[in-house]
Design a protein around this motif. Structure first.
Motif, short mmCIF file in Angstrom:
data_model
loop_
_atom_site.label_atom_id
_atom_site.label_comp_id
_atom_site.label_asym_id
_atom_site.label_seq_id
_atom_site.Cartn_x
_atom_site.Cartn_y
_atom_site.Cartn_z
N VAL A 1 0.86 -1.18 0.00
CA VAL A 1 0.00 0.00 0.00
C VAL A 1 0.90 1.23 0.00
CG1 VAL A 1 -1.85 1.22 1.21
CG2 VAL A 1 -1.72 -1.27 1.34
N THR A 2 0.64 2.15 -0.93
CA THR A 2 1.41 3.38 -1.02
C THR A 2 0.47 4.57 -1.17
OG1 THR A 2 1.63 3.10 -3.41
CG2 THR A 2 3.44 2.28 -2.05
N LEU A 3 0.95 5.72 -0.76
CA LEU A 3 0.18 6.94 -0.96
C LEU A 3 0.16 7.27 -2.45
CD1 LEU A 3 1.50 9.18 1.95
CD2 LEU A 3 -0.79 8.22 1.73
N ARG A 4 -0.94 7.83 -2.91
CA ARG A 4 -1.00 8.28 -4.29
C ARG A 4 0.07 9.36 -4.49
NH1 ARG A 4 -5.82 6.93 -7.18
NH2 ARG A 4 -7.20 5.72 -5.84
N PRO A 5 0.63 9.47 -5.69
CA PRO A 5 1.69 10.44 -5.93
C PRO A 5 1.28 11.89 -5.61
CG PRO A 5 1.56 8.90 -7.75
CD PRO A 5 0.39 8.61 -6.85
N SER A 6 0.00 12.22 -5.73
CA SER A 6 -0.45 13.59 -5.49
C SER A 6 -0.62 13.91 -4.01
CB SER A 6 -1.78 13.82 -6.21
OG SER A 6 -2.77 12.92 -5.72
N VAL B 1 -9.14 6.80 -1.44
CA VAL B 1 -9.07 8.21 -1.80
C VAL B 1 -7.62 8.68 -1.88
CG1 VAL B 1 -9.69 10.55 -1.06
CG2 VAL B 1 -11.33 8.69 -0.80
N ILE B 2 -6.75 8.18 -0.98
CA ILE B 2 -5.37 8.68 -0.92
C ILE B 2 -4.32 7.60 -1.14
CG2 ILE B 2 -5.96 10.62 0.58
CD1 ILE B 2 -4.70 8.98 2.92
N GLU B 3 -4.73 6.32 -1.23
CA GLU B 3 -3.75 5.24 -1.33
C GLU B 3 -3.98 4.37 -2.56
OE1 GLU B 3 -2.63 4.23 3.28
OE2 GLU B 3 -4.53 3.44 2.53
N ASN B 4 -2.89 3.85 -3.10
CA ASN B 4 -2.92 2.83 -4.14
C ASN B 4 -2.47 1.52 -3.50
OD1 ASN B 4 -3.53 4.60 -6.30
ND2 ASN B 4 -1.38 5.17 -6.47
N TYR B 5 -2.83 0.42 -4.13
CA TYR B 5 -2.34 -0.88 -3.66
C TYR B 5 -2.09 -1.80 -4.83
CZ TYR B 5 -7.00 -2.82 -4.54
OH TYR B 5 -8.15 -3.23 -5.14
N ARG B 6 -1.26 -2.77 -4.56
CA ARG B 6 -1.03 -3.88 -5.47
C ARG B 6 -0.75 -5.09 -4.60
NH1 ARG B 6 4.16 -5.55 -5.96
NH2 ARG B 6 5.77 -4.11 -5.24
#
Length: 91
Positions: free
Chosen positions: A10-15, A73-78
């Protein structure tokens, strides 16, 4: 029913600003690691799930991540998903 092991990243979105990453970067610079340019802090989650197929396990993991494990809303995952063998089952 087969069991699958998932490693979820899980990472924060780049923005999205990352104050924890900024603090770590600053600390590294103070320690002499001036070559560090950017730090982003994330989460790592491991879990096992029983499912009839790898596709079903994938679908369940998508739902878990969207509904609980991440803030979409603020995180991406893979995630990586492997069939768990009997030798991998924790005792």
């Amino acid at each position: 029913m087969p069991t699958y092991q998932a490693q979820i990243y899980v990472t924060l979105r780049p923005s999205v600003l990352d104050p924890a990453g900024t603090a770590v970067r600053s600390g590294l610079h103070h320690m002499g690691f001036e070559t560090v340019d950017q730090v982003r802090i994330g989460k790592y989650i491991e879990l096992t799930v029983a499912a009839d197929s790898k596709d079903q396990a994938h679908q369940q993991l998508d739902q878990m991540c969207d509904q609980l494990l991440t803030n979409p809303v603020i995180e991406n995952y893979r995630f990586d998903l492997q069939t768990q063998t009997s030798a991998q089952v924790p005792v």
